[in-house]
Design a protein around this motif. Structure first.
Motif, PDB file in Angstrom:
ATOM      1  N   LYS A  66      37.638  20.253  51.552  1.00  0.00           N
ATOM      2  CA  LYS A  66      37.861  19.159  51.015  1.00  0.00           C
ATOM      3  C   LYS A  66      37.392  19.171  49.369  1.00  0.00           C
ATOM      4  O   LYS A  66      36.489  18.690  48.964  1.00  0.00           O
ATOM      5  N   PHE A  67      38.154  20.080  48.691  1.00  0.00           N
ATOM      6  CA  PHE A  67      37.623  20.444  47.295  1.00  0.00           C
ATOM      7  C   PHE A  67      38.721  19.637  46.350  1.00  0.00           C
ATOM      8  O   PHE A  67      38.704  20.087  45.201  1.00  0.00           O
ATOM      9  N   GLY A  68      39.768  19.041  46.819  1.00  0.00           N
ATOM     10  CA  GLY A  68      40.770  18.493  46.040  1.00  0.00           C
ATOM     11  C   GLY A  68      41.828  19.494  46.004  1.00  0.00           C
ATOM     12  O   GLY A  68      42.105  20.375  46.825  1.00  0.00           O
ATOM     13  N   SER A  69      42.864  19.507  44.991  1.00  0.00           N
ATOM     14  CA  SER A  69      44.019  19.976  44.823  1.00  0.00           C
ATOM     15  C   SER A  69      43.589  21.220  44.131  1.00  0.00           C
ATOM     16  O   SER A  69      42.685  21.350  43.499  1.00  0.00           O
ATOM     17  N   VAL A  70      44.665  22.132  44.149  1.00  0.00           N
ATOM     18  CA  VAL A  70      44.378  23.810  43.576  1.00  0.00           C
ATOM     19  C   VAL A  70      44.448  23.406  41.962  1.00  0.00           C
ATOM     20  O   VAL A  70      43.657  23.845  41.238  1.00  0.00           O
TER      21      VAL A  70
ATOM     22  N   CYS B 206      31.361  29.362  50.449  1.00  0.00           N
ATOM     23  CA  CYS B 206      31.550  30.338  49.759  1.00  0.00           C
ATOM     24  C   CYS B 206      33.044  30.965  49.846  1.00  0.00           C
ATOM     25  O   CYS B 206      33.581  31.505  48.761  1.00  0.00           O
ATOM     26  N   SER B 207      33.645  30.897  50.926  1.00  0.00           N
ATOM     27  CA  SER B 207      34.717  31.740  51.109  1.00  0.00           C
ATOM     28  C   SER B 207      36.049  30.835  50.881  1.00  0.00           C
ATOM     29  O   SER B 207      37.039  31.123  50.272  1.00  0.00           O
ATOM     30  N   SER B 208      35.792  29.346  50.758  1.00  0.00           N
ATOM     31  CA  SER B 208      36.930  28.396  50.316  1.00  0.00           C
ATOM     32  C   SER B 208      36.789  28.246  48.854  1.00  0.00           C
ATOM     33  O   SER B 208      38.012  28.275  48.090  1.00  0.00           O
TER      34      SER B 208
ATOM     35  N   ALA C 131      44.173  31.199  39.945  1.00  0.00           N
ATOM     36  CA  ALA C 131      44.592  32.092  38.839  1.00  0.00           C
ATOM     37  C   ALA C 131      45.719  32.949  39.374  1.00  0.00           C
ATOM     38  O   ALA C 131      46.379  33.861  38.716  1.00  0.00           O
ATOM     39  N   GLY C 132      46.667  32.403  40.385  1.00  0.00           N
ATOM     40  CA  GLY C 132      47.828  33.059  40.604  1.00  0.00           C
ATOM     41  C   GLY C 132      47.778  34.060  41.473  1.00  0.00           C
ATOM     42  O   GLY C 132      48.723  35.172  41.551  1.00  0.00           O
ATOM     43  N   TYR C 133      47.086  34.304  42.419  1.00  0.00           N
ATOM     44  CA  TYR C 133      46.892  35.386  43.408  1.00  0.00           C
ATOM     45  C   TYR C 133      47.260  34.765  44.702  1.00  0.00           C
ATOM     46  O   TYR C 133      47.130  33.846  45.120  1.00  0.00           O
ATOM     47  N   LYS C 134      47.582  36.033  45.605  1.00  0.00           N
ATOM     48  CA  LYS C 134      48.082  35.656  46.829  1.00  0.00           C
ATOM     49  C   LYS C 134      46.818  35.325  48.007  1.00  0.00           C
ATOM     50  O   LYS C 134      45.700  35.724  47.844  1.00  0.00           O
TER      51      LYS C 134
END
Length: 396
Positions: A265-269, A280-282, A291-294
């Motif tokens: 629940k951090f909002g949109s990218v 930590c992982s999210s 940043a445009g990574y997979k």
């Protein structure tokens, strides 16, 4: 006088003869021993003699902890040779075991106290300790834990788990072992089948086509990530680390409340909510996605699966030698399952120079919000026996 001379001469002669007889007898023993030694050492052309068997006997009772990859070799060999497991059955078991302990016989969960390869707990942990005392071995000895595992499998209560070793299906073997040896048949929240199966299949790929004792993949694998070899060369998709990752991570400084239950629940990218939530992982997922990574869809990763991917399929991350670590690379440390409090991950804020390297993280040293930390202070107890990886993100 003449009589005395004859008597002395007779005694000298008897002593001389007796001493030579003794020497001849001892000489015969030495020759016999020598012949036996040559015979034993020569053996036959197929078995190379008895010393090999003697070595295996010692290894079966005591096996030194040699790091994840070498321990995996020993475990695979033990399951296939001692327990008669199929390659699928052995690696299915290993998928569960790696998820639990990363093959570290000293792994101990700081919350529950679960210990060892299979994270034995409660009365089973007590039984392991008693077994080690009886065998006059350390409880942390790898061979002792494997022998204890065999003892448990002789108990009718684990009959279904023993059948898993004979399976020809990796995923089925993994799940059967999880249910009937780990005892999780009633708690599906702890299954994490996807992660465990991915680990199992990676070990099958390594061990099913060659003898693990001579497998070049295992021989060249890094036992200590700080001394990683060229087998961890970056793939063409990764190239040099991208400074844009670090820039993105720093732009989120002060954002989010730490929460594992609300980690997504951090909002949109595109427009993260400063008052949102992340763990930590999210947080690392968000940084890489922004940043445009997979990244996997819907934030479907945690430190355990991140590490498994970086060391296995390399869909999103690929391990590199720590000495090649640059700002923007990802650090992952797992202990036990790598889930919840068993793992931590962050973004390197500078080139790797040991445990004093600065990082950008959510959690760790940060009481509230994203901020700067330091590896030794942020990862803390996880570094003791934890599996440390430096991973480079893969571009879309």
């Amino acid at each position: 006088m003449e009589k005395l001379k004859k008597l002395l001469t007779k005694k000298i002669l008897i002593t001389f003869l007796f001493s030579h007889l003794v020497l001849l007898f001892l000489g015969g023993l030495f020759v016999t021993a020598g012949i036996l030694a040559v015979f034993i050492a020569s053996g036959d052309s197929e078995n190379e003699g008895c010393p090999v068997n003697l070595t295996e006997e010692v290894a079966a009772s005591s096996i030194e902890d040699q790091g994840k990859e070498k321990n995996a070799e020993e475990i695979y060999r033990y399951l296939t040779e001692t327990e008669g497991a199929t390659p699928q059955g052995a690696t299915g078991v290993m998928g569960t075991m790696e998820f639990e302990s990363h093959f570290d016989p000293t792994a101990e969960n700081p919350s529950s106290g679960a210990y060892g390869l299979a994270q034995w707990l409660g009365s089973r942990k007590d039984a392991l300790k008693a077994f080690a005392v009886k065998e006059k071995q350390e409880m942390s000895d790898l061979g002792t834990q494997l022998a204890f595992l065999s003892q448990e499998l002789d108990d009718p209560a684990y009959k279904k788990a023993k059948k898993a070793l004979k399976s020809s299906d990796i995923s089925k073997a993994q799940k059967e072992w999880l249910l009937w040896y780990e005892g999780l048949s009633e708690d599906s929240s702890q299954w994490f089948l996807g992660q465990r199966n991915a680990m199992a299949k990676d070990w099958y790929a390594k061990f099913s086509t060659s003898d693990p004792a001579v497998s070049s993949a295992i021989e060249n694998a890094a036992e200590d990530q700080s001394n990683a070899t060229d087998c961890n060369k970056e793939s063409p998709e990764t190239g040099e680390s991208d400074g844009n990752i670090l820039k993105t991570a720093k732009s989120l400084t002060g954002y989010f409340h730490y929460s594992q239950p609300k980690r997504k629940k951090f909002g949109s990218v595109q427009a993260p909510d400063k008052n949102g939530f992340a763990d930590c992982s999210s947080f690392v997922w968000l940084v890489l996605a922004k940043a445009g990574y997979k990244t996997p869809e819907n934030v479907e990763w945690f430190t355990g699966s991140m590490s498994a991917d970086a060391q296995g399929k390399k869909q999103y991350l690929t391990t590199i030698s720590p000495k090649k670590g640059k700002a923007g690379d990802v650090i992952i440390v797992n202990q036990g399952s790598g889930a919840g409090n068993d793992g931590h991950t962050a973004i390197l804020a500078e080139s790797w120079h040991g445990l004093e390297t600065k990082i950008i993280e959510q959690g760790g040293m940060q009481k509230q919000g994203v901020g700067e930390g330091q590896v030794d202070l942020s990862f803390g107890y996880l570094l003791k026996g934890g599996d440390l990886s430096i991973a480079r993100p893969i571009k879309k």
